[in-house]
Design a protein around this motif. Structure first.
Motif, PDB file in Angstrom:
ATOM      1  N   THR A  79       0.866  -1.051  -0.077  1.00 38.37           N
ATOM      2  CA  THR A  79       0.048  -0.120   0.055  1.00 38.37           C
ATOM      3  C   THR A  79       0.741   1.199  -0.045  1.00 38.37           C
ATOM      4  OG1 THR A  79      -2.031  -0.863   1.102  1.00 38.37           O
ATOM      5  CG2 THR A  79      -1.762   1.190   1.627  1.00 38.37           C
ATOM      6  N   LEU A  80       1.777   1.446   0.807  1.00 37.32           N
ATOM      7  CA  LEU A  80       2.778   2.576   0.975  1.00 37.32           C
ATOM      8  C   LEU A  80       3.584   2.765  -0.496  1.00 37.32           C
ATOM      9  CD1 LEU A  80       3.760   2.480   4.746  1.00 37.32           C
ATOM     10  CD2 LEU A  80       1.995   3.985   3.606  1.00 37.32           C
ATOM     11  N   THR A  81       4.002   1.396  -0.922  1.00 36.12           N
ATOM     12  CA  THR A  81       4.804   1.410  -2.077  1.00 36.12           C
ATOM     13  C   THR A  81       4.204   2.253  -3.209  1.00 36.12           C
ATOM     14  OG1 THR A  81       6.143  -0.362  -1.194  1.00 36.12           O
ATOM     15  CG2 THR A  81       6.445  -0.011  -3.577  1.00 36.12           C
ATOM     16  N   LEU A  82       2.829   1.737  -3.370  1.00 34.25           N
ATOM     17  CA  LEU A  82       1.979   2.352  -4.458  1.00 34.25           C
ATOM     18  C   LEU A  82       1.315   3.744  -4.198  1.00 34.25           C
ATOM     19  CD1 LEU A  82      -0.059  -0.831  -5.395  1.00 34.25           C
ATOM     20  CD2 LEU A  82       2.158   0.212  -6.504  1.00 34.25           C
ATOM     21  N   ALA A  83       0.946   3.846  -2.772  1.00 36.13           N
ATOM     22  CA  ALA A  83       0.279   5.046  -2.508  1.00 36.13           C
ATOM     23  C   ALA A  83       0.937   6.252  -2.269  1.00 36.13           C
ATOM     24  CB  ALA A  83      -0.498   5.044  -1.326  1.00 36.13           C
ATOM     25  N   ALA A  84       2.248   6.351  -1.552  1.00 34.35           N
ATOM     26  CA  ALA A  84       3.082   7.589  -1.320  1.00 34.35           C
ATOM     27  C   ALA A  84       3.486   8.092  -2.689  1.00 34.35           C
ATOM     28  CB  ALA A  84       4.022   6.812  -0.490  1.00 34.35           C
ATOM     29  N   PRO A  85       4.053   7.236  -3.732  1.00 34.87           N
ATOM     30  CA  PRO A  85       4.565   8.183  -4.750  1.00 34.87           C
ATOM     31  C   PRO A  85       3.102   8.664  -5.584  1.00 34.87           C
ATOM     32  CG  PRO A  85       5.634   6.029  -4.637  1.00 34.87           C
ATOM     33  CD  PRO A  85       4.614   6.005  -3.644  1.00 34.87           C
ATOM     34  N   ALA A  86       2.137   8.052  -5.618  1.00 30.40           N
ATOM     35  CA  ALA A  86       0.743   8.465  -6.318  1.00 30.40           C
ATOM     36  C   ALA A  86       0.519   9.704  -5.639  1.00 30.40           C
ATOM     37  CB  ALA A  86      -0.363   7.322  -6.392  1.00 30.40           C
ATOM     38  N   ALA A  87       0.495   9.847  -4.297  1.00 29.24           N
ATOM     39  CA  ALA A  87      -0.038  10.863  -3.528  1.00 29.24           C
ATOM     40  C   ALA A  87       0.838  12.181  -3.710  1.00 29.24           C
ATOM     41  CB  ALA A  87      -0.033  10.795  -1.821  1.00 29.24           C
ATOM     42  N   TYR A  88       2.044  11.908  -3.928  1.00 34.15           N
ATOM     43  CA  TYR A  88       3.195  12.968  -3.934  1.00 34.15           C
ATOM     44  C   TYR A  88       2.930  13.581  -5.646  1.00 34.15           C
ATOM     45  CZ  TYR A  88       7.532  15.077  -5.381  1.00 34.15           C
ATOM     46  OH  TYR A  88       8.596  15.915  -6.137  1.00 34.15           O
ATOM     47  N   ALA A  89       2.748  12.690  -6.475  1.00 34.69           N
ATOM     48  CA  ALA A  89       2.236  13.022  -7.767  1.00 34.69           C
ATOM     49  C   ALA A  89       1.151  14.200  -7.841  1.00 34.69           C
ATOM     50  CB  ALA A  89       2.198  12.135  -8.824  1.00 34.69           C
ATOM     51  N   LEU A  90       0.191  13.686  -7.303  1.00 38.52           N
ATOM     52  CA  LEU A  90      -1.162  14.460  -7.116  1.00 38.52           C
ATOM     53  C   LEU A  90      -1.144  15.923  -6.125  1.00 38.52           C
ATOM     54  CD1 LEU A  90      -3.625  11.493  -6.453  1.00 38.52           C
ATOM     55  CD2 LEU A  90      -3.358  12.849  -8.732  1.00 38.52           C
ATOM     56  N   ALA A  91      -0.202  15.646  -5.281  1.00 35.08           N
ATOM     57  CA  ALA A  91      -0.274  16.812  -4.308  1.00 35.08           C
ATOM     58  C   ALA A  91       0.833  17.785  -4.987  1.00 35.08           C
ATOM     59  CB  ALA A  91       0.159  16.340  -3.106  1.00 35.08           C
ATOM     60  N   LYS A  92       1.910  17.490  -5.444  1.00 35.65           N
ATOM     61  CA  LYS A  92       3.036  18.377  -5.694  1.00 35.65           C
ATOM     62  C   LYS A  92       3.247  18.645  -7.252  1.00 35.65           C
ATOM     63  CE  LYS A  92       3.733  19.561  -1.587  1.00 35.65           C
ATOM     64  NZ  LYS A  92       3.375  20.844  -1.256  1.00 35.65           N
ATOM     65  N   LEU A  93       3.125  17.349  -8.193  1.00 33.28           N
ATOM     66  CA  LEU A  93       3.263  17.474  -9.508  1.00 33.28           C
ATOM     67  C   LEU A  93       2.064  18.128 -10.145  1.00 33.28           C
ATOM     68  CD1 LEU A  93       5.410  14.162 -10.101  1.00 33.28           C
ATOM     69  CD2 LEU A  93       6.230  16.541  -9.560  1.00 33.28           C
ATOM     70  N   ARG A  94       0.924  17.933  -9.463  1.00 31.46           N
ATOM     71  CA  ARG A  94      -0.335  18.327 -10.265  1.00 31.46           C
ATOM     72  C   ARG A  94      -0.531  18.080 -11.485  1.00 31.46           C
ATOM     73  NH1 ARG A  94       1.804  22.255  -6.647  1.00 31.46           N
ATOM     74  NH2 ARG A  94       0.437  22.641  -4.615  1.00 31.46           N
ATOM     75  N   PRO A  95      -0.627  16.973 -11.842  1.00 35.06           N
ATOM     76  CA  PRO A  95      -1.038  16.191 -13.444  1.00 35.06           C
ATOM     77  C   PRO A  95      -2.228  16.820 -13.977  1.00 35.06           C
ATOM     78  CG  PRO A  95      -1.062  14.405 -11.938  1.00 35.06           C
ATOM     79  CD  PRO A  95      -0.479  15.574 -11.098  1.00 35.06           C
ATOM     80  N   ARG A  96      -2.287  16.754 -15.176  1.00 31.90           N
ATOM     81  CA  ARG A  96      -3.912  16.982 -15.571  1.00 31.90           C
ATOM     82  C   ARG A  96      -4.704  15.712 -15.328  1.00 31.90           C
ATOM     83  NH1 ARG A  96      -3.492  18.991 -21.776  1.00 31.90           N
ATOM     84  NH2 ARG A  96      -3.077  21.246 -21.581  1.00 31.90           N
ATOM     85  N   GLY A  97      -5.919  16.074 -14.958  1.00 28.92           N
ATOM     86  CA  GLY A  97      -6.931  15.120 -14.608  1.00 28.92           C
ATOM     87  C   GLY A  97      -6.670  14.806 -13.242  1.00 28.92           C
ATOM     88  N   ARG A  98      -6.199  15.473 -12.428  1.00 28.98           N
ATOM     89  CA  ARG A  98      -6.024  15.142 -10.942  1.00 28.98           C
ATOM     90  C   ARG A  98      -7.350  15.208 -10.250  1.00 28.98           C
ATOM     91  NH1 ARG A  98      -4.120  18.435  -5.974  1.00 28.98           N
ATOM     92  NH2 ARG A  98      -4.898  20.281  -7.049  1.00 28.98           N
TER      93      ARG A  98
END
Length: 271
Positions: A79-98
């Motif tokens: 869970t942490l292996t998948l969720a932590a990078p995904a959360a970082y991308a949504l919170a800081k990289l702010r991709p389209r379709g967030r």
């Protein structure tokens, strides 16, 4: 110092007693001999306590404890292996379709577990991976990952962007900024997500019963269920197993309560 009215304290004690009564009754039944189990009225205290149920737990349930611990720990790691990078991308990289993605994660938590279990069963049978530890880990992670992504996204959004920008100026890439800046600052959220993932996997019954396929691999929830027959409910052993099974989760909750409180509070922050 503000003094509260005595009636508020009494009301708080009363509500606490009502909420904790099922726990007390579980312990009481686990110590009650089988011959006194069906007395009317039932014994409010273990008049003639017995530890036969706990002896059966130590003699019969230890392999199930090991399976549950392995599945729950693996679920936390995945869970942490998948969720932590995904959360970082949504919170800081702010991709389209967030925003649509966050909404999809929220909707994913509303899917009934039995529907997911039936879908997994067809896939697992086709692949021949029923009755495997890592199969249960993957199934349990599908429940915990969406929640972990949402709570870690909210928590990482509260980390100042200036910290990330300073790291980027010093030459750190997105991965280094995530590992060295954002993740340590999100410790409370990580502990909260890990704790809930562990609790979900530890208490899972639907996935375990569906994907076990009648094999020897059984987590603790199925170990408790085996005591319940068509004409006989061995409540002494059932409750003793439940008491022992509650100890690891209770210890984790006590140790992590301040992290959980901070993580849930951060999960309420809007960015």
């Amino acid at each position: 110092m503000i003094r509260r009215p005595p009636w508020r304290t009494a009301l708080g004690v009363l509500f606490t007693a009502v909420m904790l009564f099922p726990v007390y009754w579980m312990v009481n039944v686990s110590l009650t001999p089988p011959e006194r189990m069906r007395r009317s009225p039932p014994d409010l205290f273990p008049v003639k306590p017995t530890f036969d149920g706990y002896a059966r737990v130590l003699g019969e349930q230890l392999p199930y404890f090991g399976t549950s611990l392995l599945v729950a720990s693996g679920t936390v790691v995945l869970t942490l292996t998948l969720a932590a990078p995904a959360a970082y991308a949504l919170a800081k990289l702010r991709p389209r379709g967030r925003r649509p993605l966050e909404f999809a994660l929220l909707v994913a938590q509303m899917i009934p577990g039995i529907i997911m279990a039936l879908g997994f069963y067809g896939i697992y049978v086709a692949l021949g991976i029923t009755n495997t530890v890592w199969g249960l880990i993957f199934a349990d992670s599908t429940v915990s990952v969406p929640f972990a992504v949402l709570i870690l996204t909210a928590f990482m959004s509260s980390v100042p962007d200036e910290l990330v920008q300073a790291a980027r100026i010093d030459g750190a890439g997105p991965l280094r900024a995530f590992w060295s800046i954002v993740l340590p600052a999100s410790r409370n959220g990580v502990v909260t997500a890990a704790l809930f993932a562990f609790l979900w996997a530890w208490s899972d019954f639907v996935f375990a019963a569906t994907l076990d396929s009648g094999g020897a691999l059984k987590p603790l929830t199925l170990g408790i269920y085996r005591y319940i027959g068509n004409n006989n409910q061995e409540w002494n052993a059932i409750m003793a197993t439940a008491v022992v099974a509650s100890v690891p989760t209770a210890v984790l909750l006590v140790l992590a309560q301040r992290f959980v409180a901070a993580g849930i509070t951060a999960g309420a922050v809007k960015d």
